[in-house]
Design an enzyme around this catalytic site. Structure first.
Site, mmCIF file in Angstrom:
data_model
loop_
_atom_site.group_PDB
_atom_site.id
_atom_site.type_symbol
_atom_site.label_atom_id
_atom_site.label_comp_id
_atom_site.label_asym_id
_atom_site.label_seq_id
_atom_site.Cartn_x
_atom_site.Cartn_y
_atom_site.Cartn_z
ATOM 1 N N GLU A 1 0.846 -1.194 0.000
ATOM 2 C CA GLU A 1 0.000 0.000 0.000
ATOM 3 C C GLU A 1 0.878 1.239 0.000
ATOM 4 O OE1 GLU A 1 -3.679 1.005 2.754
ATOM 5 O OE2 GLU A 1 -1.885 1.951 3.519
ATOM 6 N N ASP B 1 -6.235 10.970 8.101
ATOM 7 C CA ASP B 1 -5.049 10.382 8.717
ATOM 8 C C ASP B 1 -4.778 10.904 10.116
ATOM 9 O OD1 ASP B 1 -4.038 8.564 6.713
ATOM 10 O OD2 ASP B 1 -3.721 10.334 5.472
#
Lengths: 391, 283
Positions: free
Chosen positions: B36, B47
């Protein structure tokens, strides 16, 4: 209103948020439709605007300034609203909506601290736990408002992305992260006419009262509609509130964008004049960004305008040429601040001083009978330490 | 039952492009099935602090999207791993949908997820992904299952919303080639808990019931992410019906803590990834 403000094939607005938040936005849309139709709560809202916040605010004929600038200047006195700025209109509206939805906790971002304070006020009034996200630079330059928020019992969460760096954009990011974490219990009381749908529409609806009052008051005072209405534009909530009632009238709508040190220097926040189509904070609108699409930091002397984006409906009004937007530099804003303070004894917020400065420019081409309305979105007490060196 | 899929994530360009390549190789050698790539954006609202810091440092270093695509290409060539790219909406919008997905495909990307694009805004992303042979990956969150019945804009129930997401997910699959073995044509990314990315000590209490509920609604492989950092997390989610897991923040955290010693950094990452591998499904 549709979810988007369509212009040709480009759709401004939208809902660019993580899936975690989508159910909350859908819930908000539904609740807001019910809220609008609920007669009891609408009565309560109007009652609070009147008795708690002090609406209607005056439309004042500024005789001295009119003489000086050579046209008829009226000031919409949102600076006299409880809390000291137009932000109270939206905070009362969304606060009642949050309660209506059964939420227990309010969060908000703030730049100048006016929206943060308005949220803290309404949080105290409704007895809801309130947390405000504010950039460390803004905490420094708007100290008075930080104290006012604390006095009302709100918790301030300083946002610092690098040592000493953090403004409104970063505060929005942190508030979104809080919301994504606590979405089930928390209402995000967004401060400006930007963000994902339904916020731009909702905030405009709650601020619309400004223009509605201007229309009634100017007809009463002057017997005709103004030639132009001028307001400052950061995210654009006071401007859309002042403009919206006049969209279908023959009235000029002028917005003052933060020109900072001058748009050629790159240190500014003029999203409509210098930005590109950008997906930021939940909607497609205009914002300052680099070749890769990374958001650039804005700059303005005024914390409330120090934001790289702008609400999607302003972009639509600009693209359809219904409204015009002009950059006003820090220096022009300071001159506007002094002009209004010294001719009328009215100290505007640095944000609103941008609108005063744009009126000075507009007046250069005016006839003596032309009517100009300036929306004085807030009062300048919070800015005194920052402007001290210019006095 | 097939072996669980392990997806290991890191931030391209962090701490620098050369070391990113080494991190990629280390993950692949330690048993990662898919790599990823958490691409940097200035406003990473989904995030947590670990990834925010990495994104900031990457952007401050002047690492451009062109350099990023070159790096993906290099990672693809040197690891022969399938690549799963996480990119925020504005980067794709800014470059142009067609151009972005074409470049991504040419750089070896197989799967793309856009954390700030829900199904309501997904149409142009899916169209370009389809055209260029990438799988557009959709996220399902615990809150997806709490959609209020009969909302105005999307008159839907939670199950219907999941089904809509599945329908969109089924529109794209990754292209295949002989060199790179793609273990899944596409998958759904389950966000284990409300919140941002970042490692957590334990799984949220409702994660397993959430996986089971989605499992009943679709046959698509379910990959679980957000807060997965231990083998025991992975065992539990697999037993609840997931096909695999993503771990990213923990790896980025190892990078943060071993900036000055790349050898230790790579060794620690390798050991960590190995510690997550489940060789058999016996309890």
């Amino acid at each position: 209103m549709p979810k988007y403000f369509p212009y040709k094939k480009i759709k401004y607005g939208g809902q660019y948020v993580p899936e975690t938040l989508m159910p909350a936005l859908l819930e908000l849309e539904t609740a807001y439709e019910k809220f609008k139709k609920d007669a009891a709560i609408q009565t309560r809202f109007k009652d609070l605007l009147h008795h708690y916040a002090g609406r209607p605010t005056p439309l004042y004929y500024a005789e001295n300034l009119s003489k000086k600038l050579g046209c008829k200047i009226y000031l919409k006195r949102e600076d006299l609203l409880h809390g000291g700025a137009h932000k109270t209109n939206n905070a009362i509206g969304q606060g009642l909506l949050a309660r209506f939805m059964g939420k227990k906790r309010l969060i908000a971002e703030t730049g100048a601290g006016q929206h943060g304070f308005a949220t803290a006020m309404i949080g105290a009034f409704l007895g809801m736990e309130t947390e405000i996200y504010m950039g460390v630079e803004d905490i420094e330059r708007q100290r008075l408002n930080v104290l006012r928020m604390k006095a009302c019992g709100a918790k301030i969460n300083p946002v610092e992305i690098r040592p000493g760096i953090g403004t409104l954009k970063d505060a929005v990011n942190e508030a979104l992260r809080d919301w994504v974490t606590n979405v089930r219990t928390t209402y995000y009381l967004f401060g400006t006419a930007a963000g994902p749908h339904p916020y731009p529409t909702m905030v405009r609806d709650f601020q619309r009262v400004i223009g509605q009052e201007i229309k009634q008051q100017i007809k009463h005072h002057a017997g005709s509609l103004p030639k132009v209405i001028i307001a400052c534009v950061g995210g654009g909530s006071n401007a859309i509130g002042a403009f919206y009632e006049f969209i279908n009238d023959d009235v000029g709508l002028w917005g003052a964008e933060p020109g900072g040190k001058g748009i050629k220097t790159g240190h500014h926040g003029a999203a409509i004049n210098c930005g590109c189509d950008t997906i930021l904070h939940g909607s497609l609108s205009k914002a300052l960004c680099d070749e890769d699409g990374q958001i650039k930091e804005a700059y303005s002397i005024s914390a409330g305008l120090d934001y790289p984006g702008v609400g999607p409906e302003h972009v639509y009004l600009s693209q359809t040429k219904r409204a015009k937007y002009f950059p006003i530099t820090d220096a022009q804003a300071i001159a506007g601040f002094k002009l209004l303070s010294q001719t009328e004894g009215i100290i505007p917020a640095l944000e609103s001083a941008h609108a005063v400065a744009l009126a000075v420019e507009y007046a250069k081409k005016c006839q003596p009978d032309d009517i100009v309305v300036i929306n004085i979105s807030g009062r300048g007490d919070k800015d005194m330490e920052q402007v001290a060196k210019y006095l | 039952m097939p072996k669980p899929i392990l997806i290991t994530g890191f931030v391209p360009g962090y701490p620098n492009p050369q070391l990113t390549l080494e991190i990629a190789k280390t993950c692949q050698q330690a048993g990662a099935d898919i790599l990823e790539l958490s691409a940097s954006f200035s406003e990473p609202v989904a995030d947590g602090p670990t990834l925010q810091l990495a994104h900031q440092r990457v952007l401050a270093s002047g690492f451009t999207k062109k350099q990023a695509f070159d790096l993906y290409h290099q990672i693809s060539r040197e690891t022969a791993s399938p690549l799963f790219l996480i990119e925020y909406a504005n980067i794709i919008y800014h470059l142009g949908f067609d151009c972005y997905y074409r470049t991504a495909a040419a750089s070896g990307i197989n799967y793309v997820a856009v954390p700030d694009v829900p199904i309501e805004e997904a149409t142009p992303f899916v169209a370009s992904a389809k055209k260029h042979g990438l799988a557009q990956i959709f996220l399902i969150a615990p809150t997806t299952l709490s959609v209020v019945n009969g909302t105005l804009s999307v008159p839907t129930t939670p199950d219907e919303r999941v089904k809509k997401i599945v329908q969109l997910a089924l529109q794209t699959t990754t292209r295949t080639n002989k060199l790179i073995k793609t273990p899944l044509p596409t998958f759904l990314y389950l966000v284990s808990t409300t919140g941002t990315t970042g490692s957590r000590g334990q799984l949220a209490s409702d994660t397993l019931s959430f996986i089971k509920r989605v499992r009943k609604l679709t046959e698509l492989p379910l990959i679980v992410g957000f807060g997965i950092s231990k083998k025991e997390h992975i065992k539990k989610i697999i037993s609840a019906g997931a096909s695999g897991a993503v771990t990213c923040s923990k790896i980025v955290d190892i990078v943060h803590r071993n900036q000055k010693n790349p050898t230790d950094m790579l060794k620690t990452i390798g050991n960590y990834v190995q510690s997550l591998k489940i060789s058999s499904l016996a309890p």
